[in-house]
Write a protein that holds these residues in place. Structure first.
Motif, PDB file in Angstrom:
ATOM      1  N   GLN A  54       1.098  -1.221   0.102  1.00 43.24           N
ATOM      2  CA  GLN A  54      -0.293   0.296   0.037  1.00 43.24           C
ATOM      3  C   GLN A  54       0.546   1.041  -0.092  1.00 43.24           C
ATOM      4  N   PRO A  55       0.083   2.356  -0.361  1.00 44.73           N
ATOM      5  CA  PRO A  55       0.641   3.475  -0.151  1.00 44.73           C
ATOM      6  C   PRO A  55       1.622   3.797   0.743  1.00 44.73           C
ATOM      7  N   PHE A  56       2.705   5.155   1.204  1.00 44.08           N
ATOM      8  CA  PHE A  56       2.976   4.983   2.692  1.00 44.08           C
ATOM      9  C   PHE A  56       3.534   6.519   2.608  1.00 44.08           C
ATOM     10  N   SER A  57       3.858   7.444   3.979  1.00 43.63           N
ATOM     11  CA  SER A  57       4.389   8.642   3.987  1.00 43.63           C
ATOM     12  C   SER A  57       5.371   8.273   4.575  1.00 43.63           C
ATOM     13  N   ALA A  73       1.586   0.401  -5.180  1.00 42.87           N
ATOM     14  CA  ALA A  73       0.536   0.353  -5.811  1.00 42.87           C
ATOM     15  C   ALA A  73       0.110   1.525  -5.085  1.00 42.87           C
ATOM     16  N   GLU A  74      -0.375   2.703  -6.466  1.00 41.08           N
ATOM     17  CA  GLU A  74      -2.032   3.891  -6.250  1.00 41.08           C
ATOM     18  C   GLU A  74      -2.345   3.796  -5.590  1.00 41.08           C
ATOM     19  N   THR A  75      -3.302   4.492  -5.211  1.00 44.28           N
ATOM     20  CA  THR A  75      -4.598   4.650  -4.638  1.00 44.28           C
ATOM     21  C   THR A  75      -5.211   5.838  -5.551  1.00 44.28           C
ATOM     22  N   PRO A  76      -6.495   5.453  -5.627  1.00 47.27           N
ATOM     23  CA  PRO A  76      -7.065   7.084  -6.614  1.00 47.27           C
ATOM     24  C   PRO A  76      -7.563   7.794  -5.337  1.00 47.27           C
ATOM     25  N   MET A  77      -7.140   7.335  -4.227  1.00 49.57           N
ATOM     26  CA  MET A  77      -7.316   8.825  -3.199  1.00 49.57           C
ATOM     27  C   MET A  77      -5.855   8.787  -2.412  1.00 49.57           C
ATOM     28  N   ARG A  78      -5.005   8.672  -2.831  1.00 48.18           N
ATOM     29  CA  ARG A  78      -3.753   9.543  -3.054  1.00 48.18           C
ATOM     30  C   ARG A  78      -2.725   9.172  -3.231  1.00 48.18           C
ATOM     31  N   GLU A  79      -1.324   9.573  -3.788  1.00 48.06           N
ATOM     32  CA  GLU A  79      -0.040   8.655  -4.302  1.00 48.06           C
ATOM     33  C   GLU A  79       0.575   7.735  -3.621  1.00 48.06           C
ATOM     34  N   ALA A  80       1.649   7.332  -5.047  1.00 46.49           N
ATOM     35  CA  ALA A  80       2.426   6.045  -3.881  1.00 46.49           C
ATOM     36  C   ALA A  80       2.773   6.573  -2.875  1.00 46.49           C
ATOM     37  N   ILE A  81       3.656   7.405  -2.987  1.00 45.28           N
ATOM     38  CA  ILE A  81       5.063   7.801  -1.477  1.00 45.28           C
ATOM     39  C   ILE A  81       4.519   9.038  -1.571  1.00 45.28           C
ATOM     40  N   ARG A  82       4.992   9.745  -0.442  1.00 45.63           N
ATOM     41  CA  ARG A  82       4.688  10.444  -0.124  1.00 45.63           C
ATOM     42  C   ARG A  82       5.789  11.181   1.210  1.00 45.63           C
ATOM     43  N   ILE A  83       6.193  11.986   0.531  1.00 51.31           N
ATOM     44  CA  ILE A  83       8.081  12.349   1.807  1.00 51.31           C
ATOM     45  C   ILE A  83       7.381  14.123   2.036  1.00 51.31           C
ATOM     46  N   LEU A  84       7.312  13.996   3.272  1.00 54.23           N
ATOM     47  CA  LEU A  84       6.369  15.243   3.846  1.00 54.23           C
ATOM     48  C   LEU A  84       7.510  16.240   4.844  1.00 54.23           C
ATOM     49  N   GLY A  85       7.937  17.083   5.007  1.00 44.81           N
ATOM     50  CA  GLY A  85       8.393  17.802   7.023  1.00 44.81           C
ATOM     51  C   GLY A  85       9.569  17.341   6.762  1.00 44.81           C
ATOM     52  N   ILE A  86      10.451  16.709   5.894  1.00 41.83           N
ATOM     53  CA  ILE A  86      11.702  15.807   6.283  1.00 41.83           C
ATOM     54  C   ILE A  86      13.029  17.396   6.565  1.00 41.83           C
ATOM     55  N   PRO A  87      13.441  18.203   7.701  1.00 41.86           N
ATOM     56  CA  PRO A  87      14.048  18.396   8.088  1.00 41.86           C
ATOM     57  C   PRO A  87      15.286  18.511   7.262  1.00 41.86           C
ATOM     58  N   GLY A  89      19.348  19.579   6.254  1.00 44.37           N
ATOM     59  CA  GLY A  89      20.554  17.675   6.571  1.00 44.37           C
ATOM     60  C   GLY A  89      20.241  16.713   6.887  1.00 44.37           C
ATOM     61  N   THR A  90      19.080  16.788   6.977  1.00 41.56           N
ATOM     62  CA  THR A  90      18.340  15.215   7.079  1.00 41.56           C
ATOM     63  C   THR A  90      18.198  14.652   5.315  1.00 41.56           C
ATOM     64  N   THR A  91      17.945  13.386   5.717  1.00 41.45           N
ATOM     65  CA  THR A  91      17.325  12.566   4.689  1.00 41.45           C
ATOM     66  C   THR A  91      16.010  11.894   4.668  1.00 41.45           C
ATOM     67  N   CYS A  92      15.362  11.562   3.344  1.00 41.98           N
ATOM     68  CA  CYS A  92      14.549  10.158   3.081  1.00 41.98           C
ATOM     69  C   CYS A  92      14.720   9.614   2.511  1.00 41.98           C
ATOM     70  N   SER A  93      15.583   8.009   2.005  1.00 35.87           N
ATOM     71  CA  SER A  93      15.974   7.988   1.040  1.00 35.87           C
ATOM     72  C   SER A  93      14.554   7.238   0.758  1.00 35.87           C
ATOM     73  N   VAL A  94      14.532   6.704  -0.336  1.00 26.96           N
ATOM     74  CA  VAL A  94      13.935   5.483  -0.880  1.00 26.96           C
ATOM     75  C   VAL A  94      14.653   4.810  -2.212  1.00 26.96           C
ATOM     76  N   SER A  95      14.800   3.539  -2.370  1.00 27.43           N
ATOM     77  CA  SER A  95      15.331   2.766  -3.212  1.00 27.43           C
ATOM     78  C   SER A  95      14.698   1.471  -3.626  1.00 27.43           C
ATOM     79  N   GLU A  96      14.450   1.216  -4.992  1.00 25.10           N
ATOM     80  CA  GLU A  96      14.645  -0.207  -5.578  1.00 25.10           C
ATOM     81  C   GLU A  96      12.927  -0.116  -5.329  1.00 25.10           C
ATOM     82  N   LEU A  97      12.535   0.413  -5.023  1.00 22.70           N
ATOM     83  CA  LEU A  97      10.685   1.086  -5.363  1.00 22.70           C
ATOM     84  C   LEU A  97      10.177   1.144  -6.974  1.00 22.70           C
ATOM     85  N   ALA A  98       9.422   0.045  -6.762  1.00 22.10           N
ATOM     86  CA  ALA A  98       8.421   0.425  -8.659  1.00 22.10           C
ATOM     87  C   ALA A  98       7.855   0.485  -8.438  1.00 22.10           C
TER      88      ALA A  98
END
Length: 121
Positions: A54-57, A73-87, A89-98
């Protein structure tokens, strides 16, 4: 103690105090996490086994690692991946997801949404 030994000791102490919490996600079970979102909430590193999820944030510094045959898998209600409010000097790294949309035509705008993340200018 010499400066090199003090530096090494400080590194070892810091490393042990900040051990990464790794969570494994497996859709078929065998781990406490069958979806990505609960693992994100409990981890610093998320390792995702093959499957359709399922999608995630992500709203914190984190590393999410997939591999071959990991699908979000995307849903009709939201995007597949949401990255929100990362400070800054830091990262949210996403790798090897189709990413996949089960909808025809694809309603994948956007499939990945990055919002309100601080940047360093």
């Amino acid at each position: 103690m010499g400066p090199l030994l003090l530096t090494l000791l400080a590194f070892l102490l810091t490393g042990s105090l900040h051990a990464q919490r790794v969570r494994v996600v497996r859709i078929s079970g065998g781990t406490p996490y069958q979806q990505i979102q609960p693992a994100i909430d409990a981890a610093d590193v998320v390792q995702v086994d093959p499957g359709v999820y399922q999608p995630f944030s992500c709203n914190k510094p984190l590393r999410i690692e997939g591999g071959p045959a990991v699908v979000i898998a995307e849903t009709p209600m939201r995007e597949a991946i949401r990255i929100l409010g990362i400070p800054a000097g830091t990262t949210c790294s996403v790798s090897e997801l189709a990413l996949r949309s089960p909808f025809s035509p694809c309603i994948c705008e956007p499939v990945i949404n990055v919002d309100q993340c601080a940047s360093h200018h």
